[in-house]
Design a protein around this motif. Structure first.
Motif, mmCIF file in Angstrom:
data_model
loop_
_atom_site.group_PDB
_atom_site.id
_atom_site.type_symbol
_atom_site.label_atom_id
_atom_site.label_comp_id
_atom_site.label_asym_id
_atom_site.label_seq_id
_atom_site.Cartn_x
_atom_site.Cartn_y
_atom_site.Cartn_z
ATOM 1 N N ARG A 513 0.834 -1.196 0.000
ATOM 2 C CA ARG A 513 0.000 0.000 0.000
ATOM 3 C C ARG A 513 0.873 1.251 0.000
ATOM 4 N N GLY A 514 0.245 2.396 -0.296
ATOM 5 C CA GLY A 514 0.953 3.662 -0.210
ATOM 6 C C GLY A 514 1.181 4.052 1.234
ATOM 7 N N SER A 515 2.180 4.887 1.458
ATOM 8 C CA SER A 515 2.574 5.246 2.820
ATOM 9 C C SER A 515 2.398 6.735 3.085
ATOM 10 N N ALA A 516 1.907 7.036 4.314
ATOM 11 C CA ALA A 516 1.824 8.423 4.766
ATOM 12 C C ALA A 516 2.945 8.738 5.752
ATOM 13 N N ARG A 517 3.692 7.696 6.162
ATOM 14 C CA ARG A 517 4.705 7.895 7.208
ATOM 15 C C ARG A 517 6.093 8.183 6.640
ATOM 16 N N LEU A 518 6.320 7.855 5.354
ATOM 17 C CA LEU A 518 7.653 8.008 4.784
ATOM 18 C C LEU A 518 7.812 9.369 4.103
ATOM 19 N N THR A 519 8.981 9.971 4.267
ATOM 20 C CA THR A 519 9.274 11.243 3.595
ATOM 21 C C THR A 519 10.534 11.180 2.745
ATOM 22 N N SER A 520 11.528 10.379 3.162
ATOM 23 C CA SER A 520 12.787 10.328 2.404
ATOM 24 C C SER A 520 13.184 8.913 2.002
ATOM 25 N N SER A 521 12.611 7.893 2.630
ATOM 26 C CA SER A 521 12.907 6.502 2.258
ATOM 27 C C SER A 521 11.841 5.997 1.295
ATOM 28 N N PRO A 522 12.208 5.082 0.380
ATOM 29 C CA PRO A 522 11.221 4.616 -0.604
ATOM 30 C C PRO A 522 10.202 3.631 -0.040
ATOM 31 N N VAL A 523 10.637 2.783 0.923
ATOM 32 C CA VAL A 523 9.754 1.714 1.407
ATOM 33 C C VAL A 523 9.997 1.454 2.895
ATOM 34 N N CYS A 524 9.028 0.772 3.504
ATOM 35 C CA CYS A 524 9.200 0.215 4.854
ATOM 36 C C CYS A 524 8.192 -0.902 5.044
ATOM 37 N N LEU A 525 8.473 -1.754 6.008
ATOM 38 C CA LEU A 525 7.563 -2.842 6.364
ATOM 39 C C LEU A 525 6.865 -2.505 7.670
ATOM 40 N N VAL A 526 5.553 -2.764 7.747
ATOM 41 C CA VAL A 526 4.799 -2.481 8.966
ATOM 42 C C VAL A 526 3.988 -3.712 9.359
ATOM 43 N N ALA A 527 3.650 -3.776 10.657
ATOM 44 C CA ALA A 527 2.847 -4.883 11.169
ATOM 45 C C ALA A 527 1.372 -4.533 11.082
ATOM 46 N N ASP A 528 0.573 -5.458 10.630
ATOM 47 C CA ASP A 528 -0.863 -5.237 10.527
ATOM 48 C C ASP A 528 -1.492 -5.253 11.913
ATOM 49 N N GLU A 529 -2.666 -4.665 12.032
ATOM 50 C CA GLU A 529 -3.381 -4.673 13.305
ATOM 51 C C GLU A 529 -3.622 -6.121 13.740
ATOM 52 N N GLY A 530 -3.275 -6.423 14.991
ATOM 53 C CA GLY A 530 -3.440 -7.784 15.503
ATOM 54 C C GLY A 530 -2.207 -8.643 15.359
ATOM 55 N N ASP A 531 -1.265 -8.245 14.494
ATOM 56 C CA ASP A 531 -0.020 -9.004 14.351
ATOM 57 C C ASP A 531 0.995 -8.560 15.396
ATOM 58 N N ILE A 532 1.956 -9.413 15.649
ATOM 59 C CA ILE A 532 2.973 -9.128 16.638
ATOM 60 C C ILE A 532 3.923 -8.040 16.134
ATOM 61 N N ASP A 533 4.404 -7.195 17.046
ATOM 62 C CA ASP A 533 5.316 -6.115 16.675
ATOM 63 C C ASP A 533 6.590 -6.682 16.047
ATOM 64 N N ILE A 534 7.163 -5.948 15.109
ATOM 65 C CA ILE A 534 8.305 -6.433 14.335
ATOM 66 C C ILE A 534 9.502 -6.782 15.218
ATOM 67 N N PRO A 549 7.344 -16.678 11.040
ATOM 68 C CA PRO A 549 7.165 -15.235 11.230
ATOM 69 C C PRO A 549 5.910 -14.728 10.528
ATOM 70 N N SER A 550 5.378 -13.636 11.047
ATOM 71 C CA SER A 550 4.190 -13.015 10.437
ATOM 72 C C SER A 550 4.560 -12.331 9.127
ATOM 73 N N LYS A 551 3.622 -12.294 8.221
ATOM 74 C CA LYS A 551 3.830 -11.549 6.984
ATOM 75 C C LYS A 551 3.554 -10.076 7.253
ATOM 76 N N ARG A 552 4.326 -9.216 6.614
ATOM 77 C CA ARG A 552 4.220 -7.790 6.858
ATOM 78 C C ARG A 552 3.617 -7.058 5.659
ATOM 79 N N ILE A 553 3.214 -5.831 5.914
ATOM 80 C CA ILE A 553 2.692 -4.958 4.861
ATOM 81 C C ILE A 553 3.834 -4.090 4.355
ATOM 82 N N LEU A 554 4.038 -4.070 3.056
ATOM 83 C CA LEU A 554 5.061 -3.221 2.452
ATOM 84 C C LEU A 554 4.429 -1.896 2.063
ATOM 85 N N GLU A 555 4.959 -0.795 2.586
ATOM 86 C CA GLU A 555 4.457 0.527 2.244
ATOM 87 C C GLU A 555 5.419 1.208 1.278
ATOM 88 N N LEU A 556 4.845 1.830 0.226
ATOM 89 C CA LEU A 556 5.622 2.558 -0.767
ATOM 90 C C LEU A 556 5.431 4.055 -0.557
#
Length: 617
Positions: A513-534, A549-556
């Motif tokens: 999905r698209g990301s609202a948290r990134l400003t200078s990096s192209p991507v990051c991985l985040v934990a979905d609601e209910g999943d264990i913290d990274i 391990p849990s699968k993560r959401i890739l944000e662009l």
């Protein structure tokens, strides 16, 4: 017949070398350490004799005696305490049977280390070799007919042989080195005793004198206004077997339904067994001035195990067993009172920011265990909590954090990792920094657990910034950040790129999905609601607590130049294969930034080579 000589354990030999060559300026403390050990031996027998009076027989008055033989050039420190068997002599004086041995010796290996580290590790007996060319320890265990003599020159070996000592207890005989004649003077020894051991609650007699060289009174029972700072200091040294100065001294008497006295100290340095799995505290329990045990598990909570000192109860029965202490309701009430008192004193201590910062650096990780384990004291502990943060140098309190919260911010944001400096550069923080939102940087293992256990602080919920639903969209970005919106990928183009990346990565990710948290990096991985913290998941994986391990959401980041270029190429024919390689490289980049390894090292290398080849072609 003498037994064959035995080698010291390797760590003891190293320690002896360090002691002899590093402590010359503090030679007189050898007497303090030997007297302290003698006092402990007497305390232990006094307790055992409550249920086995035959152990003391007609010699129930405990005394520490010091004899000087100028002709033989010896000093003998004797006690009529518990004594030691042959095996105990070998174990206690030939090994260091404590957790943290290696770490301790590594800190001392340069031979210029602070002498505080010696006493902190509880091996003060070896300080005798600073002044002695040879040491004999003659001991007879209370209730035993056998006596043994341990002998060593401190150069790598020791021997144990039978002895004819007629009474219980231990005699430590020091054969002084040349140049150490000052310690053959009774007045000199009296001065050392007055300086370091006046608080010892057992009379210390110098041979040939009628009056004890110390007051022989329990220091913790005396009024505070009668005790000098140096007396507190030396009592701390005695009870903690330490050389450093205490960071905080607490002395009080509780009166009411339950009466007890406490004299507790927060060490100035970290004990080496602070993170021993047994989590034992350093507070000794006395009953009516009689030593009971230094392992009363329920006397203080495990998250206060850094404490050293004494608690003396007037109400517990003298014949209470160590087993009975475990579930004794009176001990539970004393524990509650001690805990409240310590938390209150720490709250006052926290007003001195510099001193408290040093305390927190030493013991904050232990204190935070209480946030996870002790709901009853959680409110007070949260006020004591200090953390590094993305918006300030040094430590900040939760009250400090709240004052800096932005309009619309209802969450206390945090991120867990191994290093605060690295966390401050983590891509997950980019959007928060752009909005001026402070993020707590948590680097202790317990930080993976307490925020979810605590839940909130004064109505503000704790939430990790690595979660997909961090709530950043509820906080208005700064004007400068809003202006960057014109550079973002068009919604339709971004959707096409997301579809391509999602198809490429397949089961490797939970979503893209698209990301609202990134400003200078192209991507990051985040934990979905209910999943264990990274970070918590990585910790549990390292300890074999989870296998899949849990699968993560890739944000662009739709504002990043690389993502914009990829979105443009996604519209062109024949670019899919090239974008697939880049998609996998970006996925691996996100894993690396989170502290994980690449998903497939071989494939990663091949893709990187292909992409670089296209760039230079």
């Amino acid at each position: 017949m003498p037994e064959a000589r035995q080698p010291f354990r390797a760590e003891v030999s190293r320690l002896l070398d360090i002691v002899v060559h590093s402590l010359y300026s503090e030679k007189e403390i050898f007497l303090r350490e030997l007297i302290s050990n003698a006092s402990d031996a007497c305390d232990k027998l006094r307790y055992e004799a409550i249920t086995q009076p035959e152990l003391t027989g007609d010699d129930a008055d405990f005394t520490i005696k010091i004899a000087i033989d100028k002709k033989a050039r010896t000093i003998t420190v004797s006690d009529n305490g518990i004594g030691m068997t042959r095996d105990e002599l070998a174990e206690n004086l030939g090994t260091i049977a404590r957790s943290g041995t290696t770490a301790f010796l590594d800190q001392l290996k340069d031979k210029k280390a602070d002498i505080n580290l010696i006493g902190q590790f509880g091996v003060g007996f070896y300080s005798a070799f600073m002044v002695a060319q040879e040491v004999e320890v003659v001991s007879r265990k209370a209730g035993s007919n056998e006596a043994w003599c341990w002998r060593s020159d401190g150069k790598g070996e020791f021997a144990i042989e039978e002895d004819d000592k007629s009474k219980r207890g231990t005699d430590v005989v020091l054969y002084l080195k040349q140049g150490e004649d000052e310690f053959l003077d009774a007045e000199r020894l009296r001065h050392i005793i007055g300086k370091y051991s006046d608080h010892i609650a057992i009379p210390i007699m110098i041979e040939g004198e009628d009056k004890p060289a110390n007051r022989a009174a329990a220091l913790w029972l005396r009024p505070k206004n009668e005790i000098k700072p140096e007396q507190y200091r030396e009592f701390y040294h005695h009870t903690a077997h330490a050389f450093d100065d205490a960071a905080l001294t607490m002395h009080w008497r509780a009166e009411g339904k339950i009466e007890y006295s406490g004299m507790l100290f927060v060490p100035g340095m970290k004990p080496f067994d602070l993170f021993d799995p047994k989590r034992r505290h350093g507070v000794k329990l006395y009953v009516k001035r009689v030593f009971i045990t230094d392992h009363a598990e329920n006397l203080v909570p495990p998250w206060l195990r850094f404490l050293r000192g004494v608690v003396d109860s007037e109400d517990l029965p003298l014949n209470v067993s160590r087993e009975m202490l475990q579930n004794n309701p009176m001990i539970a009430k004393i524990r509650q009172g001690v805990t409240r008192r310590v938390l209150g004193d720490l709250t006052k201590f926290a007003e001195n920011k510099d001193a408290y910062a040093k305390f927190w650096d030493n013991f904050g990780a232990v204190l935070k265990e209480g946030l996870y384990e002790d709901a009853d004291n959680r409110e007070d502990l949260l006020k004591l909590l200090r953390c590094r943060s993305s918006a300030a140098d040094g430590f900040v309190s939760l009250e400090d954090y709240k004052k800096r919260m932005k309009d619309g911010q209802e969450t206390i944001f945090y991120i867990c990792g191994d290093n605060a400096e690295k966390l401050a550069r983590n891509p997950h923080l980019e959007g928060f920094k752009a909005r001026g939102v402070d993020v707590l940087l948590l680097t202790d293992q317990v930080d993976d657990f307490w925020p979810t256990a605590v839940g909130e602080y004064e109505g503000k919920v704790f939430k990790s910034v690595t979660r997909a639903d961090a709530g950043l969209d509820k906080i208005k970005p700064d004007a400068a950040d809003r202006d960057k919106g014109e550079d973002a990928v068009k919604e339709g183009d971004l959707a096409s790129l997301i579809a391509l990346v999602k198809l490429t990565l397949g089961e490797a990710v939970k979503d893209v999905r698209g990301s609202a948290r990134l400003t200078s990096s192209p991507v990051c991985l985040v934990a979905d609601e209910g999943d264990i913290d990274i970070h918590l998941e990585r910790f549990l994986k390292q300890h074999n607590q989870i296998r899949t391990p849990s699968k993560r959401i890739l944000e662009l980041n739709p504002k990043h130049a690389l993502i914009r270029k990829m979105a443009e190429k996604a519209q062109a024919k024949g670019a899919a294969d090239e974008l697939k390689d880049i998609a996998w490289l970006l996925f691996d980049q996100a894993r690396l930034l989170d502290g994980d390894s690449v998903s497939d090292a071989g494939a990663f290398g091949e893709r990187l080579s292909k992409v670089l080849k296209r760039i230079v072609a």
